[in-house]
Motif scaffolding. Structure first.
Motif, PDB file in Angstrom:
ATOM      1  N   ILE A  16       0.491  -1.339  -0.416  1.00 59.73           N
ATOM      2  CA  ILE A  16       0.295   0.286   0.400  1.00 59.73           C
ATOM      3  C   ILE A  16       1.039   1.007   0.096  1.00 59.73           C
ATOM      4  N   HIS A  17       2.189   1.373   1.277  1.00 58.28           N
ATOM      5  CA  HIS A  17       2.881   2.404   1.496  1.00 58.28           C
ATOM      6  C   HIS A  17       3.293   2.909  -0.549  1.00 58.28           C
ATOM      7  N   ASP A  18       3.659   1.695  -1.397  1.00 53.18           N
ATOM      8  CA  ASP A  18       4.314   1.679  -2.572  1.00 53.18           C
ATOM      9  C   ASP A  18       3.549   2.107  -3.666  1.00 53.18           C
ATOM     10  N   ALA A  19       2.168   2.559  -3.705  1.00 53.39           N
ATOM     11  CA  ALA A  19       1.121   2.878  -4.392  1.00 53.39           C
ATOM     12  C   ALA A  19       1.254   4.402  -4.220  1.00 53.39           C
ATOM     13  N   PHE A  20       0.853   4.540  -2.878  1.00 51.98           N
ATOM     14  CA  PHE A  20       0.919   6.107  -1.951  1.00 51.98           C
ATOM     15  C   PHE A  20       2.638   6.709  -3.035  1.00 51.98           C
ATOM     16  N   LEU A  21       3.665   5.651  -2.892  1.00 47.15           N
ATOM     17  CA  LEU A  21       4.483   6.637  -2.929  1.00 47.15           C
ATOM     18  C   LEU A  21       5.244   7.278  -4.433  1.00 47.15           C
ATOM     19  N   ASP A  22       4.539   6.655  -4.602  1.00 48.77           N
ATOM     20  CA  ASP A  22       3.260   6.616  -6.284  1.00 48.77           C
ATOM     21  C   ASP A  22       3.166   8.252  -6.690  1.00 48.77           C
ATOM     22  N   GLY A  23       1.919   7.342  -5.957  1.00 49.92           N
ATOM     23  CA  GLY A  23       0.778   8.678  -5.974  1.00 49.92           C
ATOM     24  C   GLY A  23       1.804   9.888  -5.249  1.00 49.92           C
ATOM     25  N   ALA A  24       2.023  10.131  -4.715  1.00 53.40           N
ATOM     26  CA  ALA A  24       2.908  11.510  -4.535  1.00 53.40           C
ATOM     27  C   ALA A  24       3.209  12.804  -5.392  1.00 53.40           C
ATOM     28  N   THR A  25       3.269  12.081  -6.604  1.00 51.68           N
ATOM     29  CA  THR A  25       3.921  13.389  -8.288  1.00 51.68           C
ATOM     30  C   THR A  25       2.447  14.441  -7.884  1.00 51.68           C
ATOM     31  N   PHE A  26       1.722  13.126  -7.917  1.00 53.11           N
ATOM     32  CA  PHE A  26      -0.270  14.026  -8.483  1.00 53.11           C
ATOM     33  C   PHE A  26      -0.070  14.832  -7.190  1.00 53.11           C
ATOM     34  N   LYS A  27      -0.570  14.030  -5.855  1.00 50.87           N
ATOM     35  CA  LYS A  27      -0.607  15.062  -4.865  1.00 50.87           C
ATOM     36  C   LYS A  27      -0.628  16.267  -4.354  1.00 50.87           C
ATOM     37  N   PHE A  28       1.407  15.780  -5.020  1.00 51.13           N
ATOM     38  CA  PHE A  28       1.814  17.425  -4.587  1.00 51.13           C
ATOM     39  C   PHE A  28       2.149  18.057  -5.748  1.00 51.13           C
ATOM     40  N   ARG A  29       2.056  17.715  -7.021  1.00 46.04           N
ATOM     41  CA  ARG A  29       2.251  18.960  -8.738  1.00 46.04           C
ATOM     42  C   ARG A  29       1.323  19.647  -7.998  1.00 46.04           C
ATOM     43  N   TYR A  30      -0.568  18.892  -8.095  1.00 49.34           N
ATOM     44  CA  TYR A  30      -1.630  20.013  -7.572  1.00 49.34           C
ATOM     45  C   TYR A  30      -1.573  20.856  -6.796  1.00 49.34           C
ATOM     46  N   SER A  31      -1.268  20.899  -5.376  1.00 48.56           N
ATOM     47  CA  SER A  31      -2.078  21.044  -4.582  1.00 48.56           C
ATOM     48  C   SER A  31      -1.186  22.496  -4.316  1.00 48.56           C
ATOM     49  N   SER A  32      -1.495  23.344  -3.532  1.00 50.28           N
ATOM     50  CA  SER A  32      -0.797  24.903  -3.228  1.00 50.28           C
ATOM     51  C   SER A  32      -0.026  24.576  -2.031  1.00 50.28           C
ATOM     52  N   PRO A  33       0.779  25.596  -1.813  1.00 50.60           N
ATOM     53  CA  PRO A  33       1.703  25.718  -1.288  1.00 50.60           C
ATOM     54  C   PRO A  33       1.164  25.698  -0.371  1.00 50.60           C
ATOM     55  N   SER A  34       0.445  26.217   0.608  1.00 53.05           N
ATOM     56  CA  SER A  34      -0.355  25.729   2.270  1.00 53.05           C
ATOM     57  C   SER A  34      -0.627  24.819   2.835  1.00 53.05           C
ATOM     58  N   ARG A  35      -0.897  23.991   1.424  1.00 53.22           N
ATOM     59  CA  ARG A  35      -1.288  22.520   1.604  1.00 53.22           C
ATOM     60  C   ARG A  35      -0.332  21.614   1.594  1.00 53.22           C
ATOM     61  N   ARG A  36       0.870  21.738   0.482  1.00 51.43           N
ATOM     62  CA  ARG A  36       1.980  21.406   0.345  1.00 51.43           C
ATOM     63  C   ARG A  36       2.249  20.818   2.164  1.00 51.43           C
ATOM     64  N   LYS A  37       2.782  22.952   2.824  1.00 54.45           N
ATOM     65  CA  LYS A  37       3.582  22.882   4.119  1.00 54.45           C
ATOM     66  C   LYS A  37       3.217  21.630   4.938  1.00 54.45           C
TER      67      LYS A  37
END
Length: 311
Positions: free
Chosen positions: A73-94
């Motif tokens: 499961i963690h493996d999938a979230f490691l992959d998904g981080a690219t999309f999570k943080f590419r399109y998140s706002s700066p405040s959301r990332r922090k």
């Protein structure tokens, strides 16, 4: 053809969904779609390999089966981080990425020799690259040139390029790519770039647990109870440049979430003994893996680290 289609569905439909969904819905997506239909994994084969390697290191752990499932499961979230943080706002990332001990990295940079940020492929390793920049210290990443390797599926190579572009965009620093394989001439250009960054007092991230077949310079170490072979190039650069090493690990805060915490240790200098230095650094990565065994991304590749002819 079926596997190729599944790869495209996984990287460009499932991972963006993981970036959008709540933890509860992410759990349903992973267990009822990604794992059920083997969208990234040949699930039974992967689980068998990961389980066997877990058991080699933790033979009596009653939670072994649970850790194996969580690792996938963690493996999938490691992959998904690219999309999570590419399109998140700066405040959301922090908000998603917390940092502890950043003063240790700042202390290392006060020496004026740059710093090697030593880590392993544990937890939220990808998120950590831009996470350090989010907290005010832009970094460069030393990574393999996987987008150019035709042995990887096309969907993965395109996703790797997207991940590298995301890292460069969020860090405002180009990545330093080393060639896959043992081509020393090509690897030397990456080494020169790392040395130049250190001379400019820049920090460089290097994950030590890279399978030795992918690198041109290696050293024997003891790791997780086995005689193993690890890449030594970054350690040799640190020895010659005098750059301090700051070990850090990036761990997911909970399952089915992209929230993570980066923890930085005090900087330390290497000695003149490369074998001793390699063992010390390998032991640091081992400590990370033992602390977060379900979050190490390389359980499936562990056999690649083990020395074939230890004597």
């Amino acid at each position: 053809m079926v596997r190729e289609i599944k790869n495209w569905i996984y990287y460009y439909l499932m991972l963006p969904l993981l970036a959008l969904l709540s933890p509860g819905l992410s759990r349903l997506l992973i267990n009822n779609v990604i794992l059920r239909f083997n969208l990234k994994f040949d699930l039974q084969a992967k689980r068998h390999i990961v389980s066997a390697n877990f058991r080699r290191v933790f033979p009596d752990d009653p939670q072994l089966d649970r850790m194996v499932d969580q690792n996938i499961i963690h493996d999938a979230f490691l992959d998904g981080a690219t999309f999570k943080f590419r399109y998140s706002s700066p405040s959301r990332r922090k908000k998603l990425i917390k940092a502890e001990g950043l003063e240790n990295l700042k202390e290392a940079l006060e020496l004026g020799k740059g710093a090697i940020l030593l880590t392993g492929h544990t937890g939220s390793f990808i998120s950590s690259v831009w996470g350090i920049g989010i907290h005010g210290i832009p970094v460069s990443l030393l990574t393999n040139d996987s987008p150019s390797d035709v042995s990887f599926p096309k969907a993965y190579r395109r996703f790797a390029r997207l991940t590298i572009d995301t890292i460069e965009t969020l860090c405002k620093r180009p990545i330093v790519a080393f060639p896959l394989g043992r081509n020393r001439n090509q690897a030397s250009s990456a080494a020169r770039r790392v040395k130049a960054l250190l001379a400019e007092n820049e920090p460089v991230i290097a994950a030590l647990d890279v399978p030795p077949s992918l690198t041109s310079s290696t050293e024997k170490v003891n790791f997780l109870g086995e005689k193993c072979v690890f890449p030594s190039g970054i350690i040799r650069i640190a020895e010659r440049s005098g750059a301090p090493i700051v070990a850090y690990h990036a761990a997911w805060d909970q399952l089915y979430s992209h929230a993570c915490t980066l923890r930085f240790s005090k900087p330390f200098q290497l000695t003149s003994d490369t074998a001793e230095n390699m063992q010390k650094c390998a032991s640091i990565v081992e400590e990370m893996v033992r602390k977060y065994p379900d979050q190490w991304a390389h359980w499936e590749a562990f056999d690649q680290f083990i020395e074939n002819d230890p004597d």
